[in-house]
Design an enzyme around this catalytic site. Structure first.
Site, short mmCIF file in Angstrom:
data_model
loop_
_atom_site.label_atom_id
_atom_site.label_comp_id
_atom_site.label_asym_id
_atom_site.label_seq_id
_atom_site.Cartn_x
_atom_site.Cartn_y
_atom_site.Cartn_z
N ARG A 48 6.73 -8.58 16.03
CA ARG A 48 7.23 -7.51 15.78
C ARG A 48 6.30 -6.42 16.05
O ARG A 48 4.83 -6.76 15.98
CB ARG A 48 7.28 -7.48 14.19
N HIS A 99 0.88 -1.32 0.09
CA HIS A 99 -0.08 0.26 0.05
C HIS A 99 0.59 1.21 0.11
O HIS A 99 1.91 1.19 0.38
CB HIS A 99 -1.02 0.04 1.29
N ASP A 105 0.69 5.03 1.93
CA ASP A 105 -0.18 5.74 3.11
C ASP A 105 -1.06 6.92 2.12
O ASP A 105 -0.42 7.63 1.57
CB ASP A 105 0.76 6.24 4.05
N HIS A 155 4.55 0.04 0.10
CA HIS A 155 5.33 -0.41 0.98
C HIS A 155 4.48 -1.56 1.88
O HIS A 155 3.49 -1.63 1.47
CB HIS A 155 6.03 0.50 2.07
C1 LIG Z 1 -6.38 6.71 6.74
C2 LIG Z 1 -5.82 5.55 6.90
C3 LIG Z 1 -6.08 4.33 6.33
C4 LIG Z 1 -5.30 3.43 6.85
C5 LIG Z 1 -4.93 3.92 8.26
C6 LIG Z 1 -4.87 5.56 7.94
C7 LIG Z 1 -3.24 5.76 7.24
C8 LIG Z 1 -2.90 4.31 6.80
C9 LIG Z 1 -3.95 3.37 6.41
C10 LIG Z 1 -3.66 1.79 6.11
C11 LIG Z 1 -2.58 1.63 7.51
C12 LIG Z 1 -2.70 1.43 4.99
C13 LIG Z 1 -2.51 -0.19 4.74
C14 LIG Z 1 -3.98 -0.55 4.67
C15 LIG Z 1 -4.73 -0.50 6.00
C16 LIG Z 1 -6.30 -0.90 5.60
C17 LIG Z 1 -4.31 -1.10 7.40
O1 LIG Z 1 -3.62 -2.19 7.02
O2 LIG Z 1 -4.75 -0.68 8.27
C18 LIG Z 1 -5.04 1.19 6.07
C19 LIG Z 1 -5.68 1.97 6.98
C20 LIG Z 1 -7.10 1.77 6.98
O3 LIG Z 1 -7.70 1.88 6.00
O4 LIG Z 1 -7.84 1.45 8.07
O1 LIG Z 2 4.65 -1.87 10.61
C1 LIG Z 2 5.43 -1.20 9.67
O2 LIG Z 2 6.58 -1.21 9.64
C2 LIG Z 2 4.62 -0.69 8.80
C3 LIG Z 2 3.27 -0.43 8.89
C4 LIG Z 2 2.65 0.49 7.87
O3 LIG Z 2 3.10 0.81 6.60
C5 LIG Z 2 1.23 1.11 8.11
O4 LIG Z 2 0.54 0.86 9.01
O5 LIG Z 2 0.76 1.97 7.13
FE LIG Z 3 1.91 2.49 5.67
#
Ligand SMILES: C=C1C[C@]23C[C@H]1CC[C@H]2[C@]1(C)CCC[C@@](C)(C(=O)O)[C@H]1[C@@H]3C(=O)O
Ligand SMILES: O=C(O)CCC(=O)C(=O)O
Ligand SMILES: [Fe+2]
Length: 364
Positions: free
Chosen positions: A297, A231, A233, A287
């Site tokens: 982790r 993804h 950010d 990333h």
């Molecule tokens: C606005 C946001 C959506 C997420 C949390 C914040 C900023 C980062 C996004 C996220 C972490 C990116 C990876 C996928 C995601 C679904 C997650 O793993 O949490 C994303 C978050 C979200 O959509 O809730």
């Molecule tokens: O945990 C990490 O190292 C990255 C997590 C991440 O990219 C995110 O939460 O958007």
């Molecule tokens: Fe991220």
């Protein structure tokens, strides 16, 4: 195919049993699981000189930041002004949140349409490609979060007085993250030649950040799962502390590269919102986070967001420097946030999909 793998060796999450999640839901497509073979060149920038207003150090830091942001959007900072003791205390508090009993976690779980609270593998949102992680997210308002003790108030209200120590640790952590974030915006302004007008500072000084603790349990089949899938950010800049386990990887030059944990360094990366605010000059890179079979982790991620109702557009000076053609429509963070929570699973194409969706959204 998952059925050919002995996936029942995947240890169950503490909540998995309660939500009868099949391990197959955690198995990602092969193309997302290609291993990283080399390290990302994410420059480590010593901020001491910049923070003490040393002109030469400011110029050097701005040059390093510009080169990294135009390449892959990741850099690391040391002597960043965030107390190492505060970072360690915050990392030590993560387990206080994730050791809670499952019923308590589920009482705290995020509600549809918002990021705030607990999430277990996003099992309530997605049916497949579940991330091998638990998360907890809460807010910090840049202008008032310190005086209103917003994190202490949140923990006191939602988790209860027994979490006062955890609350105080994250209150201080968020205050120091906020201070560093504003310094990073100043550094970015210098690197883009818009420091005189404090162009970016003005968009963020009344914004809100998302503070997130990530907990990635170890996994018997780490080669089949992802802690956080590929993804970019959607936010503006991200200030990340990863523990010494390793697992953060960036997709750059058409391959995955790992970001080696660097003690005393915080990882900073550009998100979609800031990429648009630079007309695409600074890159918001895809990333992911890997897990392993040996150790849990933990990471703490501070996602910085602008004041949600401001109209966001790259400064004229930056558009000119980038050739004069404006590449992104104006937008508001409130709309992009809404898009990520109710219309699109954040991935590597969120922004493109957002601008296709925007004209149809009721807000327009
Ligand atoms: C606005 C946001 C959506 C997420 C949390 C914040 C900023 C980062 C996004 C996220 C972490 C990116 C990876 C996928 C995601 C679904 C997650 O793993 O949490 C994303 C978050 C979200 O959509 O809730
Ligand atoms: O945990 C990490 O190292 C990255 C997590 C991440 O990219 C995110 O939460 O958007
Ligand atoms: Fe991220």
């Amino acid at each position: 195919m998952a059925s050919s793998t002995n996936i029942h060796t995947l240890p169950l999450f503490s909540f998995q049993k309660d939500q009868n999640l099949a391990p197959a839901q955690f198995i990602w497509p092969k193309e997302d699981l290609i291993q990283a073979q080399e390290e990302l060149n994410a420059p480590v920038i010593d901020l001491a000189g910049f923070l003490s207003d040393d002109k030469a150090a400011i110029a050097t830091a701005a040059e390093l930041v510009r080169a990294a942001c135009m390449d892959h959007g990741f850099f690391q900072v040391t002597n960043h002004g965030v107390d190492e003791a505060v970072i360690q205390a915050a990392e030590d508090e993560i387990d206080a949140l994730f050791d809670l009993p499952t019923d308590e976690k589920l009482r705290l779980r995020r509600q549809r349409g918002s990021v705030w609270g607990y999430s277990g593998a996003h099992a309530d949102r997605f049916a497949k490609n579940l991330p091998w992680k638990e998360t907890y997210s809460f807010r910090f308002d840049h202008a008032t979060g310190a005086e209103k003790k917003i994190v202490v108030d949140y923990f006191d209200t939602v988790l209860g007085k027994e979490f006062m120590k955890t609350a105080l640790v994250y209150q201080i952590y968020c205050e120091q993250m906020n201070k560093l974030a504003m310094a990073i915006f100043k550094l970015l302004e210098v690197s883009l030649g818009v420091d005189a007008e404090q162009y970016y500072t003005k968009l963020f000084e009344e914004g809100t950040s998302i503070m997130r603790c990530n907990y990635y349990p170890k996994c018997d089949k780490p080669e089949l799962v992802l802690g956080t899938g590929p993804h970019a950010d959607p936010t503006s800049i991200t200030l990340l502390h990863q523990d010494q386990v390793g697992g953060l990887e960036v997709f750059s030059e058409n391959k995955w590269k790992f970001v080696r944990p660097c003690p005393n360094a915080l990882v900073i990366n550009i998100g979609d919102t800031f990429m648009a605010l630079t007309n695409g000059m600074y890159k918001s890179c895809v990333h992911r986070a890997m897990v392993n079979s040996e150790r849990t982790r933990r990471s703490m991620v501070y996602f910085v967001c602008p004041k949600e109702d401001l109209v966001l557009r790259a400064p004229e000076k930056v558009v000119e420097a980038d050739g004069g053609r404006r590449k992104y429509a104006d937008f508001k963070w409130a709309d992009l946030y809404e898009f990520t929570q109710n219309h699109h699973r954040v991935d590597g194409a969120t922004l493109d999909n957002f601008f296709r969706w925007l004209p149809s959204s009721p807000a327009n």
